[in-house]
Design a protein around this motif. Structure first.
Motif, PDB file in Angstrom:
ATOM      1  N   ILE A  28     -27.335 -22.486 -43.743  1.00 43.34           N
ATOM      2  CA  ILE A  28     -27.288 -24.384 -43.652  1.00 43.34           C
ATOM      3  C   ILE A  28     -26.286 -24.941 -44.287  1.00 43.34           C
ATOM      4  O   ILE A  28     -25.345 -24.192 -44.964  1.00 43.34           O
ATOM      5  N   ALA A  29     -26.257 -26.152 -44.003  1.00 37.60           N
ATOM      6  CA  ALA A  29     -24.884 -27.123 -44.889  1.00 37.60           C
ATOM      7  C   ALA A  29     -25.590 -27.883 -45.580  1.00 37.60           C
ATOM      8  O   ALA A  29     -26.596 -28.592 -45.252  1.00 37.60           O
ATOM      9  N   ARG A  30     -24.838 -28.008 -46.874  1.00 38.49           N
ATOM     10  CA  ARG A  30     -25.322 -29.112 -47.742  1.00 38.49           C
ATOM     11  C   ARG A  30     -24.243 -29.896 -47.705  1.00 38.49           C
ATOM     12  O   ARG A  30     -23.296 -29.908 -47.858  1.00 38.49           O
ATOM     13  N   LEU A  31     -24.895 -31.553 -47.469  1.00 37.09           N
ATOM     14  CA  LEU A  31     -24.030 -32.510 -47.561  1.00 37.09           C
ATOM     15  C   LEU A  31     -23.957 -32.988 -49.050  1.00 37.09           C
ATOM     16  O   LEU A  31     -25.035 -33.692 -49.478  1.00 37.09           O
ATOM     17  N   LEU A  32     -22.860 -33.257 -49.534  1.00 46.00           N
ATOM     18  CA  LEU A  32     -22.705 -34.032 -50.833  1.00 46.00           C
ATOM     19  C   LEU A  32     -22.549 -35.412 -50.511  1.00 46.00           C
ATOM     20  O   LEU A  32     -21.764 -35.766 -50.089  1.00 46.00           O
ATOM     21  N   LEU A  33     -23.409 -36.231 -51.077  1.00 43.48           N
ATOM     22  CA  LEU A  33     -23.537 -37.704 -50.878  1.00 43.48           C
ATOM     23  C   LEU A  33     -22.714 -38.268 -51.993  1.00 43.48           C
ATOM     24  O   LEU A  33     -22.208 -37.968 -53.018  1.00 43.48           O
ATOM     25  N   GLY A  34     -22.476 -39.584 -51.820  1.00 41.30           N
ATOM     26  CA  GLY A  34     -21.191 -40.323 -52.510  1.00 41.30           C
ATOM     27  C   GLY A  34     -22.045 -40.493 -54.071  1.00 41.30           C
ATOM     28  O   GLY A  34     -21.371 -40.743 -54.911  1.00 41.30           O
ATOM     29  N   ASN A  35     -23.393 -40.616 -54.242  1.00 45.11           N
ATOM     30  CA  ASN A  35     -24.116 -40.512 -55.188  1.00 45.11           C
ATOM     31  C   ASN A  35     -24.450 -39.440 -56.116  1.00 45.11           C
ATOM     32  O   ASN A  35     -25.028 -39.501 -57.108  1.00 45.11           O
ATOM     33  N   GLY A  36     -23.762 -38.409 -55.644  1.00 38.79           N
ATOM     34  CA  GLY A  36     -23.969 -37.202 -56.154  1.00 38.79           C
ATOM     35  C   GLY A  36     -25.258 -36.230 -55.869  1.00 38.79           C
ATOM     36  O   GLY A  36     -25.258 -35.139 -56.257  1.00 38.79           O
ATOM     37  N   LEU A  37     -26.027 -36.639 -55.020  1.00 36.98           N
ATOM     38  CA  LEU A  37     -27.182 -36.019 -54.604  1.00 36.98           C
ATOM     39  C   LEU A  37     -26.826 -35.368 -53.417  1.00 36.98           C
ATOM     40  O   LEU A  37     -25.712 -35.497 -52.788  1.00 36.98           O
ATOM     41  N   TYR A  38     -27.385 -34.072 -53.338  1.00 36.37           N
ATOM     42  CA  TYR A  38     -27.177 -33.285 -51.939  1.00 36.37           C
ATOM     43  C   TYR A  38     -28.597 -33.366 -50.708  1.00 36.37           C
ATOM     44  O   TYR A  38     -29.605 -33.601 -51.125  1.00 36.37           O
ATOM     45  N   ILE A  39     -28.155 -33.340 -49.665  1.00 37.61           N
ATOM     46  CA  ILE A  39     -29.035 -33.365 -48.743  1.00 37.61           C
ATOM     47  C   ILE A  39     -28.631 -32.039 -47.606  1.00 37.61           C
ATOM     48  O   ILE A  39     -27.632 -31.672 -47.634  1.00 37.61           O
ATOM     49  N   THR A  40     -29.774 -31.608 -46.898  1.00 37.66           N
ATOM     50  CA  THR A  40     -29.486 -30.631 -46.113  1.00 37.66           C
ATOM     51  C   THR A  40     -29.656 -31.028 -44.623  1.00 37.66           C
ATOM     52  O   THR A  40     -30.290 -32.026 -44.467  1.00 37.66           O
ATOM     53  N   SER A  41     -28.729 -30.468 -43.633  1.00 31.99           N
ATOM     54  CA  SER A  41     -29.012 -30.805 -42.408  1.00 31.99           C
ATOM     55  C   SER A  41     -28.220 -29.796 -41.490  1.00 31.99           C
ATOM     56  O   SER A  41     -27.555 -29.276 -41.879  1.00 31.99           O
ATOM     57  N   ASN A  42     -28.633 -29.873 -40.234  1.00 34.28           N
ATOM     58  CA  ASN A  42     -27.931 -28.899 -39.272  1.00 34.28           C
ATOM     59  C   ASN A  42     -27.044 -29.775 -38.710  1.00 34.28           C
ATOM     60  O   ASN A  42     -26.996 -31.158 -38.428  1.00 34.28           O
ATOM     61  N   VAL A  43     -25.622 -29.207 -39.085  1.00 33.90           N
ATOM     62  CA  VAL A  43     -24.227 -29.892 -38.877  1.00 33.90           C
ATOM     63  C   VAL A  43     -24.188 -30.315 -37.539  1.00 33.90           C
ATOM     64  O   VAL A  43     -23.580 -31.490 -37.182  1.00 33.90           O
ATOM     65  N   LYS A  44     -24.884 -29.861 -36.391  1.00 35.35           N
ATOM     66  CA  LYS A  44     -24.845 -30.225 -35.025  1.00 35.35           C
ATOM     67  C   LYS A  44     -25.273 -31.465 -34.729  1.00 35.35           C
ATOM     68  O   LYS A  44     -24.941 -32.147 -33.824  1.00 35.35           O
ATOM     69  N   TYR A  45     -26.252 -31.907 -35.694  1.00 30.54           N
ATOM     70  CA  TYR A  45     -26.853 -33.297 -35.580  1.00 30.54           C
ATOM     71  C   TYR A  45     -26.247 -34.280 -36.225  1.00 30.54           C
ATOM     72  O   TYR A  45     -26.591 -35.761 -36.419  1.00 30.54           O
ATOM     73  N   VAL A  46     -25.002 -34.381 -36.960  1.00 39.72           N
ATOM     74  CA  VAL A  46     -24.636 -34.996 -37.779  1.00 39.72           C
ATOM     75  C   VAL A  46     -23.156 -35.276 -37.196  1.00 39.72           C
ATOM     76  O   VAL A  46     -22.553 -34.780 -36.496  1.00 39.72           O
ATOM     77  N   GLU A  47     -23.051 -36.960 -37.077  1.00 36.90           N
ATOM     78  CA  GLU A  47     -21.800 -37.352 -36.566  1.00 36.90           C
ATOM     79  C   GLU A  47     -21.036 -38.085 -37.313  1.00 36.90           C
ATOM     80  O   GLU A  47     -21.358 -38.933 -38.184  1.00 36.90           O
TER      81      GLU A  47
END
Length: 50
Positions: A28-47
């Motif tokens: 999976i991919a973890r996305l590091l947000l600007g506020n320091g938290l992480y979210i996970t998502s399928n990278v295919k759905y991220v634009e």
């Protein structure tokens, strides 16, 4: 131990996040947000907007 089997929170389609970087985490991919938290998502759905 963190269990990845339970869905914590979902966001509506079209929600915009300030993503600092994409961190690979196994299959999976973890996305590091600007506020320091992480979210996970399928990278295919991220634009990228900018």
């Amino acid at each position: 131990m963190l269990s990845l089997r339970r869905k914590e929170k979902t966001y509506p389609v079209g929600t915009i996040f300030d993503i600092e970087k994409i961190v690979p985490y196994g299959k999976i991919a973890r996305l590091l947000l600007g506020n320091g938290l992480y979210i996970t998502s399928n990278v295919k759905y991220v634009e990228k907007l900018k």
